[in-house]
Design an enzyme around this catalytic site. Structure first.
Site, short mmCIF file in Angstrom:
data_model
loop_
_atom_site.label_atom_id
_atom_site.label_comp_id
_atom_site.label_asym_id
_atom_site.label_seq_id
_atom_site.Cartn_x
_atom_site.Cartn_y
_atom_site.Cartn_z
N GLY A 1 17.82 29.17 -2.24
CA GLY A 1 16.61 29.13 -1.43
C GLY A 1 16.58 30.24 -0.38
N THR A 2 17.71 30.50 0.23
CA THR A 2 17.75 31.52 1.27
C THR A 2 17.38 32.89 0.71
OG1 THR A 2 19.43 30.29 2.48
CG2 THR A 2 19.25 32.65 2.96
N ASN B 1 12.38 20.17 5.93
CA ASN B 1 13.67 19.60 5.59
C ASN B 1 14.15 18.54 6.57
OD1 ASN B 1 13.60 22.39 6.71
ND2 ASN B 1 15.71 21.89 7.30
N GLN C 1 12.26 21.77 -0.39
CA GLN C 1 12.32 20.32 -0.17
C GLN C 1 11.18 19.57 -0.85
OE1 GLN C 1 14.79 18.67 1.01
NE2 GLN C 1 15.97 20.23 2.09
N SER D 1 15.41 25.93 -4.68
CA SER D 1 16.88 26.00 -4.61
C SER D 1 17.49 24.99 -5.56
CB SER D 1 17.34 25.71 -3.18
OG SER D 1 18.75 25.57 -3.16
N GLY D 2 18.50 25.40 -6.32
CA GLY D 2 19.13 24.51 -7.28
C GLY D 2 19.78 23.29 -6.66
N HIS D 3 20.51 23.50 -5.57
CA HIS D 3 21.34 22.40 -5.08
C HIS D 3 20.57 21.34 -4.31
CE1 HIS D 3 22.17 23.32 -0.69
NE2 HIS D 3 21.70 24.49 -1.07
N THR E 1 24.00 40.85 -12.53
CA THR E 1 24.21 40.06 -13.75
C THR E 1 23.81 38.62 -13.49
OG1 THR E 1 26.00 41.53 -14.39
CG2 THR E 1 25.95 39.36 -15.44
N CYS F 1 24.74 23.88 15.38
CA CYS F 1 25.72 24.30 16.36
C CYS F 1 25.73 25.82 16.39
CB CYS F 1 27.09 23.78 15.97
SG CYS F 1 28.30 23.93 17.28
C1 LIG Z 1 18.28 24.18 1.95
C2 LIG Z 1 17.02 24.88 2.28
C3 LIG Z 1 16.91 26.27 2.15
C4 LIG Z 1 18.09 27.14 1.77
O1 LIG Z 1 18.43 26.99 0.41
P1 LIG Z 1 19.91 27.45 -0.04
O2 LIG Z 1 19.86 27.33 -1.54
O3 LIG Z 1 20.86 26.49 0.59
O4 LIG Z 1 20.09 28.85 0.41
C5 LIG Z 1 15.71 26.86 2.44
N1 LIG Z 1 14.66 26.14 2.83
C6 LIG Z 1 14.70 24.81 2.96
C7 LIG Z 1 13.49 24.06 3.37
C8 LIG Z 1 15.89 24.13 2.69
O5 LIG Z 1 15.94 22.81 2.84
#
Ligand SMILES: *Cc1c(COP(=O)(O)O)cnc(C)c1O
Length: 391
Positions: free
Chosen positions: A71-72, A151, A179, A199-201, A237, A325
């Site tokens: 996502g970043t 988020n 999200q 974002s995958g995770h 790649t 933090c």
């Molecule tokens: C987690 C998140 C991201 C970042 O995604 P990553 O895959 O962890 O880099 C960006 N935007 C939102 C709203 C998120 O919740």
């Protein structure tokens, strides 16, 4: 004891089916998707199948999907790519005060390059006002970037309305849908979105893979340099196992859209009602706005949020604060500050984000843990009125 996991907005576990789909690409099917031999062709075919699935999840065409590291990177590529690729001396970007840092810090980096940025405020419910956005438009506005779902609060932004404003003004529109994906139906055409981050995770695929939808015709200046991968939009790649996983996760998410959001919404509502009924001086943030169904952000007045997270973790419940933090000092969450919470309430707020494996039993177990834990921390708190109000 594995405990109860209520932190799916931070990350999700990899779905068993997603893991099964990706595993061969970590062992036998190891070809480079750019190689012309059969090893490479097998990898290429899997990447393109995944591209179709991700495109289908958001209503795009496969050629409009760029795979990234998450996502970043998707947010960075969208914002930097459009703004740096735009013509003109003066450039202006409109965003919101409650964006993820992947958007906010990218906008700040652009400001250092001389780009003007407007950070739109949000209502107490956590939603931006489309009229304010319209008023913020200038002749040299090149991009609007507003997230689809927040988020921390789960609040949903009026992207379709923003899409109409962006189209009228002929300004590119990017949305961070990290999200929202899997929780809301997404159709980039209906929404009028030109760029969209995933974002995958956050979607039951592994960490380190993501995607950016880029409407065909959008001029995206290259942000890193190398080979001609991803139609010259993102060199390097391809992360074949990660991409295969994201494709399968997108397919599963699409299949779950009809029922899973309803199930999660019912669990979340049961959780929020339970907290409000059992614990005094609590309130749900963002509740007055439309929200994604899995997210509950609750202020437990007179409690130090980090202490509550730690105490709950010791009892087997994983949740989080929105606080980040930085430089040794715990700053109150910029999102909670933006909806008007004073610092002491922002520091007393926790996010509980439910997911696919959670059940009503998890909610009830969490509801049993919370009241004594909060009561105990309030007894220790110099902020709490004495005697502690127990409803
Ligand atoms: C987690 C998140 C991201 C970042 O995604 P990553 O895959 O962890 O880099 C960006 N935007 C939102 C709203 C998120 O919740």
């Amino acid at each position: 004891m594995r405990g109860i996991y209520f932190d799916h907005n931070a990350t999700t576990p990899v779905d068993a089916e997603v893991l099964r789909a990706m595993l061969p690409f970590l062992s036998d099917t190891y070809g480079n998707a750019s190689s012309i031999h059969s090893f490479g062709q097998e990898a290429r075919a899997a990447v393109e199948k995944a591209r179709e699935e991700v495109a289908r999840l958001v209503g795009a065409r496969p050629a409009e999907i760029v795979f990234t590291s998450g996502g970043t990177e998707s947010d960075n590529l969208a914002i930097l790519g459009i703004v740096r690729g735009a013509r003109g001396e003066r450039k202006h970007v409109i965003t919101s005060a409650i964006e993820h840092h992947a958007v906010l810090h990218t906008c700040q980096a652009l400001e250092a390059e001389g780009v003007e940025v407007t950070y739109l405020p949000v209502s107490a419910a956590g939603v931006i006002d489309p009229a304010a956005l319209r008023n913020a438009l200038r002749a040299h506005t090149v991009l609007i970037t507003v997230m689809m779902a927040n988020n921390e609060l789960g609040t949903i932004q009026p992207i379709e309305e923003i899409g109409r404003i962006a189209a009228e003004a002929d300004v590119w529109l990017h949305t961070d849908a990290v999200q929202a994906a899997g929780k809301l139906p997404i159709d980039v055409t209906r929404l009028g979105v030109d760029l969209l981050s995933l974002s995958g995770h956050k979607l039951y695929a592994p960490k380190g893979v993501g995607a950016l939808y880029v409407r065909s015709g959008a001029r995206l200046a290259r942000q890193s340099f190398g080979g001609h991968h991803e139609r010259d939009r993102r060199p390097g790649t391809e992360n074949v196992p990660g991409i295969v996983a994201l494709g399968r996760a997108a397919e599963l998410a699409r299949g779950h859209l009809a029922d899973e959001p309803l199930r999660l919404g019912a669990l979340r509502d049961r959780f929020e009602r339970g907290v409000l009924d059992r614990i005094g001086s609590t309130r749900v943030n963002g509740a007055a706005a439309p929200r994604v169904p899995n997210t509950a952000n609750i202020t437990f007045s007179f409690v130090e949020g980090e202490s509550l997270v730690i105490a709950l973790d010791l009892k087997g419940l994983a949740c989080s604060t929105g606080a980040a933090c930085s430089a040794g000092a715990i700053e109150p969450s910029h999102v909670l500050t933006a909806i008007g919470l004073p610092p002491h309430d922002a520091h007393a707020s926790l996010r509980f984000s439910l997911g696919r494996a959670n059940t009503a039993d998890d909610v009830d177990a969490a509801l049993a843990l919370l009241p004594p834990t909060v009561a105990h921390l309030r007894e220790l708190s110099p902020l709490a009125p004495k005697p502690v109000a127990i409803p």
